[in-house]
Design a protein around this motif. Sequence first.
Motif, PDB file in Angstrom:
ATOM      1  N   SER A 112     -13.349   6.530  -0.735  1.00  0.00           N
ATOM      2  CA  SER A 112     -12.628   7.718  -1.177  1.00  0.00           C
ATOM      3  C   SER A 112     -12.734   7.968  -2.671  1.00  0.00           C
ATOM      4  N   PHE A 182      -2.709  -9.627   0.492  1.00  0.00           N
ATOM      5  CA  PHE A 182      -3.325 -10.948   0.424  1.00  0.00           C
ATOM      6  C   PHE A 182      -2.646 -11.789  -0.647  1.00  0.00           C
ATOM      7  N   ASP A 369      -3.407   2.600   3.822  1.00  0.00           N
ATOM      8  CA  ASP A 369      -4.057   3.913   3.711  1.00  0.00           C
ATOM      9  C   ASP A 369      -3.352   4.938   4.603  1.00  0.00           C
TER      10      ASP A 369
END
Length: 426
Positions: A112, A182, A369
């Motif tokens: 994107s 993470f 997202d």
Amino acid sequence: VVLVGNLIGEDHVNYVLMYNMLTGIRIGVSRCQAKIKRPLTDEDFTARHKFSFDIVGNELTPSAKYDFKFKDYAPWVFRELREDYFHLDPADYLLSLTSKYILSELGSPGKSGSFFYFSRDYRFIIKTIHHSEHKFLLSILKDYHSHVKNNPHTLLSRFYGLHRVKLPRGHKIHFVIMNNLFPPHRDIHETFDLKGSTVGREYPEAKAATNPRAVLKDLNWINRGKMLELGPEKRALLTEQLRRDAEFLRKIHVMDYSLLIGIHKMERGNRDNVRRNTLKVFSPDIPMTRRATAAAAKGGTSPEAIAMRRAMRESDPKRLGHGKGTIRLPEEDTGDRRDFLFYQDEGGLRATDEANDPLDKIYYLGVIDILTPFSIVKKLEHFWKGLSADRHKISPVEPVEYGDRFFAFMKAIMRGGGGGERFKAE
Ligand code: ATP
Ligand code: CA
Ligand code: CA
């Protein structure tokens, strides 16, 4: 875990942007945080606080190296989200984001055009977003807020702030601050970005063999015969939360979101140090206000003053040779996610067997997202792609269908769910 990265100098294209973003965050967040907490009002959802920075500065905005404007969107709403629902310590948040070091992973992971930056402790991600995503987040902020409030264990991206930097020539950059799924202290050995769509959803296996950081997709998951190894207990909890989150996403008419899954294999541990040398390190000196400097020195208790004192106590990480920056990440779980059901096992979700006993794997997962509404662009894409492939298996379908397909796929990939094979195109 020690990360080594190339140090980014002032001549780098993104240096000024980084500097402006971090300076704006420091001043904007501190300003809101300095006030006494109060219940939210309707106006808070549409509020915007503006700041103007220049080299002169004043009592409230420090002198900055560059001229720019900064806008803080709905600061009170994000403050409540951070403190009441996401359980962040305000001083920690400021320190993580605005002290000396910030990291950028090489290249932009998405198609994107967004840039991703990591806070120096690897806990937060700054993602630049398109203006349409920005407007969209503001338009659903109330719904998002109430979803998070009613779903303390939501798997959706945790948005901590929404901001804009405006450069002197009028160029505007929007960005969000969100959680890094993470963990800082565990290598991720396999990463999957799953949508429940199979057409074109494959990372070339040949390339994956030499790239431990590849983001694999639905077809890789299916072809590798993978399964989310969760016993009945965790499976039921995760399914229910995913159901609620997918329902919310259908309601706000978005699509294109995915379930990001990072897998840490405990028998492999951190010995491969997957992240080594993959980072760029920014190290701008973010200015503070005279008032904050004075408050920090006098033992003030505002989050800003506390963050400043902690920052001053920290010694500079040593440099590894010319042009290199190193960051030391914690070796142990910091426990900052222990309040959250799906992030309580060392910041993630430990795999379990049918007897609910632990297996040697930790999943780090969440839905990311989530700011792409079913817009005109998608409708066009839908039309063109729909002419050539099976309309229901391609990614751009309507939000309701997208959500149903997403949820069905996630149920199928859990042990006992029947497998993802049936999602494969004929
Ligand atoms: P596109 O729209 O092309 O999918 P994007 O720029 O919107 O790209 P995302 O889909 O948000 O980017 O993220 C791209 C990749 O970045 C993910 O597949 C994942 O590897 C990583 N990533 C994104 N968000 C997170 C997060 N919260 N925690 C950890 N990693 C993330
Ligand atoms: Ca994506
Ligand atoms: Ca996107």
